[in-house]
Design a protein around this motif. Sequence first.
Motif, mmCIF file in Angstrom:
data_model
loop_
_atom_site.group_PDB
_atom_site.id
_atom_site.type_symbol
_atom_site.label_atom_id
_atom_site.label_comp_id
_atom_site.label_asym_id
_atom_site.label_seq_id
_atom_site.Cartn_x
_atom_site.Cartn_y
_atom_site.Cartn_z
ATOM 1 N N GLY A 118 0.778 -1.149 0.005
ATOM 2 C CA GLY A 118 -0.113 0.040 -0.138
ATOM 3 C C GLY A 118 0.964 1.195 0.134
ATOM 4 N N PHE A 119 1.887 1.228 0.888
ATOM 5 C CA PHE A 119 2.742 2.603 0.626
ATOM 6 C C PHE A 119 3.435 2.533 -0.445
ATOM 7 N N LEU A 120 3.946 1.587 -1.179
ATOM 8 C CA LEU A 120 4.839 1.585 -2.371
ATOM 9 C C LEU A 120 3.741 1.966 -3.637
ATOM 10 N N ALA A 121 2.349 1.530 -3.472
ATOM 11 C CA ALA A 121 1.533 1.908 -4.629
ATOM 12 C C ALA A 121 1.301 3.418 -4.615
ATOM 13 N N SER A 122 1.105 3.834 -3.345
ATOM 14 C CA SER A 122 1.159 5.208 -3.408
ATOM 15 C C SER A 122 2.242 6.246 -3.908
ATOM 16 N N ILE A 123 3.586 5.564 -3.717
ATOM 17 C CA ILE A 123 4.433 6.302 -4.304
ATOM 18 C C ILE A 123 4.424 6.173 -5.868
ATOM 19 N N ALA A 124 3.989 5.078 -6.216
ATOM 20 C CA ALA A 124 3.926 4.749 -7.814
ATOM 21 C C ALA A 124 2.748 5.874 -8.168
ATOM 22 N N HIS A 165 -1.702 16.228 -0.964
ATOM 23 C CA HIS A 165 -2.390 15.145 -1.918
ATOM 24 C C HIS A 165 -1.585 13.926 -1.804
ATOM 25 N N ALA A 166 -0.251 14.169 -1.706
ATOM 26 C CA ALA A 166 0.580 12.841 -1.512
ATOM 27 C C ALA A 166 0.519 11.993 -0.393
ATOM 28 N N VAL A 167 0.535 12.872 0.827
ATOM 29 C CA VAL A 167 0.181 12.166 1.850
ATOM 30 C C VAL A 167 -1.149 11.846 2.053
ATOM 31 N N LEU A 168 -2.226 12.308 1.284
ATOM 32 C CA LEU A 168 -3.590 11.714 1.537
ATOM 33 C C LEU A 168 -3.520 10.426 0.476
ATOM 34 N N LEU A 169 -2.865 10.119 -0.676
ATOM 35 C CA LEU A 169 -2.681 8.907 -1.355
ATOM 36 C C LEU A 169 -1.915 7.894 -0.303
ATOM 37 N N ALA A 227 -2.012 7.798 2.904
ATOM 38 C CA ALA A 227 -2.927 7.176 4.198
ATOM 39 C C ALA A 227 -3.964 6.326 3.457
ATOM 40 N N SER A 228 -4.369 6.881 2.213
ATOM 41 C CA SER A 228 -5.628 6.018 1.945
ATOM 42 C C SER A 228 -5.177 4.650 1.418
ATOM 43 N N SER A 229 -4.153 4.576 0.758
ATOM 44 C CA SER A 229 -3.524 3.500 0.150
ATOM 45 C C SER A 229 -3.160 2.307 1.434
ATOM 46 N N VAL A 230 -2.354 2.926 2.372
ATOM 47 C CA VAL A 230 -2.147 1.973 3.390
ATOM 48 C C VAL A 230 -3.184 1.524 4.135
ATOM 49 N N ALA A 231 -3.891 2.348 4.628
ATOM 50 C CA ALA A 231 -5.366 1.995 5.428
ATOM 51 C C ALA A 231 -6.313 1.002 4.533
ATOM 52 N N THR A 232 -6.709 1.349 3.389
ATOM 53 C CA THR A 232 -7.308 0.474 2.588
ATOM 54 C C THR A 232 -6.566 -1.052 2.565
ATOM 55 N N ASN A 255 -4.162 12.609 8.316
ATOM 56 C CA ASN A 255 -3.551 11.876 7.107
ATOM 57 C C ASN A 255 -2.335 11.497 7.428
ATOM 58 N N PRO A 256 -1.116 12.291 8.024
ATOM 59 C CA PRO A 256 0.261 11.590 8.596
ATOM 60 C C PRO A 256 -0.250 10.548 9.634
ATOM 61 N N LEU A 257 -1.035 10.963 10.635
ATOM 62 C CA LEU A 257 -1.205 10.166 11.769
ATOM 63 C C LEU A 257 -1.746 8.785 11.547
ATOM 64 N N VAL A 258 -2.904 8.638 10.359
ATOM 65 C CA VAL A 258 -3.277 7.520 9.827
ATOM 66 C C VAL A 258 -2.122 6.638 9.416
ATOM 67 N N CYS A 259 -1.477 7.119 8.398
ATOM 68 C CA CYS A 259 -0.594 6.661 7.634
ATOM 69 C C CYS A 259 0.772 5.965 8.718
ATOM 70 N N ALA A 260 1.061 6.914 9.756
ATOM 71 C CA ALA A 260 1.964 6.271 10.767
ATOM 72 C C ALA A 260 1.694 5.173 11.528
ATOM 73 N N PHE A 261 0.222 5.270 12.066
ATOM 74 C CA PHE A 261 -0.186 4.227 12.724
ATOM 75 C C PHE A 261 -0.148 2.843 12.308
ATOM 76 N N PHE A 262 -0.669 2.772 10.923
ATOM 77 C CA PHE A 262 -0.509 1.402 10.531
ATOM 78 C C PHE A 262 0.872 0.973 10.021
#
Length: 542
Positions: free
Chosen positions: A220-226, A242-246, A248-253, A317-324
């Motif tokens: 999920g993290f690498l997909a957001s970078i791609a 928008h990058a952080v949004l992608l 967080a959304s990708s990793v959580a999903t 968004n950063p907190l959601v990404c950091a949590f997972f």
Amino acid sequence: MVLWSKEQDKPSEMSTGAIETKKEGAPPAYHHTNGSVHPIILTDSPEDLRPEAGDYELTEVTSFSERPESENDRSEMVVIDCRANAKGQREEDALLENASQSNESDDTSTDQSPVPSAPLKETSLSIGLQVVFPFLLAGFGTVAAGMVLDIVQHWTVFTEVTEVFILVPALLGLKGNLEMTLASRLSTAANIGQMDTAKDMWKMIMGNLALIQVQATVVGFLASIAAVIFGWIPEGHFKMGHAVLLCASSVATAFIASLLLGLIMIGVIIGSRKVGINPDNVATPIAASLGDLITLSLLAGISTGLYEQLEYNNYANPLVCAFFVALTPIWVLIARRIPSTREVLYSGWEPVIIAMAISSVGGLILDKTVSNPNFAGMAVFTPVINGVGGNLVAVQASRISTYLHMNGLPMVEPSPTPKKCPTPCSTFFSSNVNSRSARVLFLLVAPGHLVFLYTISSMRAGHTTLTTIFIAFYMTAALLQVLILLYLADWMVHWMWGRGMNPDNFSIPYLTALGDLLGTGFLALCFHILWLIGDGDADVGD
């Protein structure tokens, strides 16, 4: 009679059984899979293996103590009887005993794990009956996912941050990268008897669940970078929010969807074994039946919610990404404790990451196509054509992998000779069970897609009228996609097996990612051709 030289690694005849040694001093046992009994003599040199012309008489040895003292320096093996099993059935679907049991104990105690019961010989009809209902269920799941994508493509987050479309094939592909691979891995383990006891079953479950959570977070993290690389950098526009949004959304999903689907897969495999159904035929389609719908719904909901937070809270968004991401070390520790998942944890990243990159290319095609109002109707069909192709090739790859494991277990018989470059005729028209299943799966494509197209049309979903010429182009793309995928599955699984790679861990991610790329590419080509010849229609469903 089979002679064995101490100076040789192989018997003088083609071995189709297993040699098993029990207590020290006792003769080793040669298990012949056809149920026959042959005395085997170990010789001191290869010269003894060359019989001379003449008549031979078979004598029965009733006791080892009756042998002359001069023969005490020679070893003799007595074949013990095993369960009779027809060769054709063994080559196709008979479940072999777990060979590792013979090395775990020095006695023949009754504490050994129960031997899994062998299913009936599979015919084309039985394969089709077991596959068709999960296939239709999975297909309707992809239809529902397509209808969801057709609706959410007009949401604010998809119109303002169009790079979310690049995440769609990559995250939907997780069902092939992770859940279908999990299903294939557990199906093989169940078929060869590695989940017969409660202790072994729970070890496999916990290890594999932890493994897919690690892989889902990383992918999920690498997909957001791609998505950032393919979407913004080529155009020279980049927004950190928008990058952080992608991300967080990708990793959580990816995390939530993989956890839910992993639990469903475990239940399906355990249940199918209890009712006597081959898990290879039903597990992977059921993984896809809910996979696309759950993943796409989560992506739309999570990305919308996080997009709304951009205006009010910069830290959400950063907190959601950091949590997972912070949970990853916990899953790594659990996966490392199980030997079967420890290997995949270290060596199974290459196919998952490459498959994600391949799916992201398909996502780029989807982004550039759906963003054009003239091709808005493509959204509803993309999950369908990709899902059907991925489901069918995952079933075939899982079946071939199980076949190779069952016929190539250590101490049972030599591994089948790997295919270097199979021909289309050998893939689809030979008499073996894998060719038979390939024919059955290919024949499901046309009627299945017609049912799905009718469902879409009757619900007036999408933005394209189902004209005769559209159906002809669509069916051509779908048949060509599955034909290529089934051929690649035959080649890839045998190629990996011949090089010591477990196809359960490596083949399905590549194949489903290629299915996403081929399906999206062929579908985009169809829409462009139809638009050029004047069959464009973008008003249905508006």
